[in-house]
Scaffold this active site. Sequence first.
Site, PDB file in Angstrom:
ATOM      1  N   LYS A  86      -4.710  -3.199 -12.332  1.00 58.85           N
ATOM      2  CA  LYS A  86      -5.915  -2.351 -12.310  1.00 58.85           C
ATOM      3  C   LYS A  86      -6.242  -1.934 -13.746  1.00 58.85           C
ATOM      4  CE  LYS A  86      -5.053  -1.172  -7.526  1.00 58.85           C
ATOM      5  NZ  LYS A  86      -4.348  -0.304  -6.593  1.00 58.85           N
ATOM      6  N   ASP A 133       2.833   7.498  -6.570  1.00 56.69           N
ATOM      7  CA  ASP A 133       2.214   6.185  -6.764  1.00 56.69           C
ATOM      8  C   ASP A 133       1.127   6.351  -7.832  1.00 56.69           C
ATOM      9  OD1 ASP A 133       0.670   3.876  -6.673  1.00 56.69           O
ATOM     10  OD2 ASP A 133       1.037   3.578  -4.525  1.00 56.69           O
ATOM     11  N   ARG A 163     -17.758   2.533  -4.928  1.00 58.27           N
ATOM     12  CA  ARG A 163     -16.813   2.979  -5.964  1.00 58.27           C
ATOM     13  C   ARG A 163     -17.232   2.403  -7.308  1.00 58.27           C
ATOM     14  NH1 ARG A 163     -10.583   1.788  -4.979  1.00 58.27           N
ATOM     15  NH2 ARG A 163     -11.340  -0.337  -5.227  1.00 58.27           N
TER      16      ARG A 163
HETATM   17  C1  LIG Z   1      -3.869  -0.970  -5.379  1.00 55.72           C
HETATM   18  C2  LIG Z   1      -2.857  -0.133  -4.691  1.00 55.72           C
HETATM   19  C3  LIG Z   1      -1.717  -0.711  -4.151  1.00 55.72           C
HETATM   20  C4  LIG Z   1      -1.542  -2.214  -4.193  1.00 55.72           C
HETATM   21  O1  LIG Z   1      -0.342  -2.638  -3.679  1.00 55.72           O
HETATM   22  P1  LIG Z   1       0.005  -4.202  -3.757  1.00 55.72           P
HETATM   23  O2  LIG Z   1       1.393  -4.290  -3.327  1.00 55.72           O
HETATM   24  O3  LIG Z   1      -0.256  -4.637  -5.157  1.00 55.72           O
HETATM   25  O4  LIG Z   1      -0.946  -4.924  -2.842  1.00 55.72           O
HETATM   26  C5  LIG Z   1      -0.772   0.116  -3.570  1.00 55.72           C
HETATM   27  N1  LIG Z   1      -0.961   1.443  -3.511  1.00 55.72           N
HETATM   28  C6  LIG Z   1      -2.068   2.040  -4.018  1.00 55.72           C
HETATM   29  C7  LIG Z   1      -2.223   3.514  -3.939  1.00 55.72           C
HETATM   30  C8  LIG Z   1      -3.056   1.256  -4.602  1.00 55.72           C
HETATM   31  O5  LIG Z   1      -4.150   1.816  -5.086  1.00 55.72           O
END
Ligand SMILES: *Cc1c(COP(=O)(O)O)cnc(C)c1O
Length: 416
Positions: A229, A203, A377
């Site tokens: 992000k 991820d 953060r």
């Molecule tokens: C921000 C984030 C998400 C966000 O998932 P959404 O489906 O957009 O809500 C998922 N995994 C990680 C590690 C994140 O930092």
Amino acid sequence: MIPRSRCTAMDADDALQALRDQFALPAGVIYLDGNSLGARPKNALDRARQVVEAEWGDDLIRSWNKAGWFDLPARLGAKLAPLIGASADEVVVTDSTSVNLFKALAAALRQQEEMRPQENRRTIVTERANFPTDVYIAQGLASWLDRGYEIRLVDSHDELPQVIDEKTAVVMLTHVNYRTGRMHDMAGVTALAHSRGALMLWDLAHSAGAVPVDLNGADADFAVGCTYKYLNGGPGAPAFIWVPARHQAAFRQPLSGWWSHASPFTMQPRFEPIEGIRRALCGTQPITSLALVECGLDIFMQTSMEAIRAKSLALTDLFIELVETRCSRHPLELVTPREHAQRGSQVSFAHPHGYAVMQALIERGVIGDYREPHIMRFGFTPLYTSFTDVWDAVETLADILDRKQYDPDARRDAVT
Ligand SMILES: *Cc1c(COP(=O)(O)O)cnc(C)c1O
């Protein structure tokens, strides 16, 4: 202590400083939350107007072809690919990170079963400290499949060599941790997973646009990530999914909607997956939001991830040094690793009144955010954060702490 004048000199020398002008940042705000919601590229407003007024308003249904709406997930994927060490035909921008994780994990489990049917690999290894949605998606999929899959949660990076074993189907990790900013060694962990016969799913929510990533160089198996992000795609903008060319033929995901059909407009009653990365798609995309992702990517095209990384480390080093000298009398604890190789593009400090202090900072225009437990953060986005911003932010933090200008009983908003 580092004087402010040194920061203005660093800004004058900074080749990325010119790109800051391409972002719409409100006056009086120092924005240190681009790790949660990236700032708006100025041209996103014109692009939104073009999509709504001309493409939707004037051209109506013709825009699926004329404005290239139908190809947008793949076209944006090709543009994003170089930022993560992928080939142009290995990425699509689509759906949310949570949904893409579901698709990638399901496909990985199935591929593992097909590759090694005798081995009965039934564990999914991830971290307890992973972002909750990642763990929830794995739990939901495992329990829904009802085939004996178990989630193994590790408590530290050091446990991975013990925990990844001959029963591991998939190792699913977030490259840069959302809370601590700690970064995994992508190539090292991928090699470890492969040496035990496991598939590796990354991820990249806090990596894409934040740190150089080389998925193909690391020989990773699958990846997903966010565009809202560090990539500045806009609130809730569609995420991305990467499937390397070598896995595409075997890739089957359960959300086999019509956009992943071999010939969607022949309206066949039987599903047959399209060749290539489009088999990771499901259905019709939120085009207005998807189109804006391109505005952020176009700014990245004007520089390199190496230049961004160099400035990111300089910004985070400066922030750590200034906080530790200027706020040394206060109970602040650095949560983020000092070693560059283990640091993403954020810095987290724990403070017993972290939530209240962050609220006070936000009231004074220094916007970061708060994560349990006690963690403030601060995200550093080299495209629009200056060294002087860092100096001014620390000055504000020091003033709030020195004069106790925060309310320890501050009431929590729904979103922290
Ligand atoms: C921000 C984030 C998400 C966000 O998932 P959404 O489906 O957009 O809500 C998922 N995994 C990680 C590690 C994140 O930092």
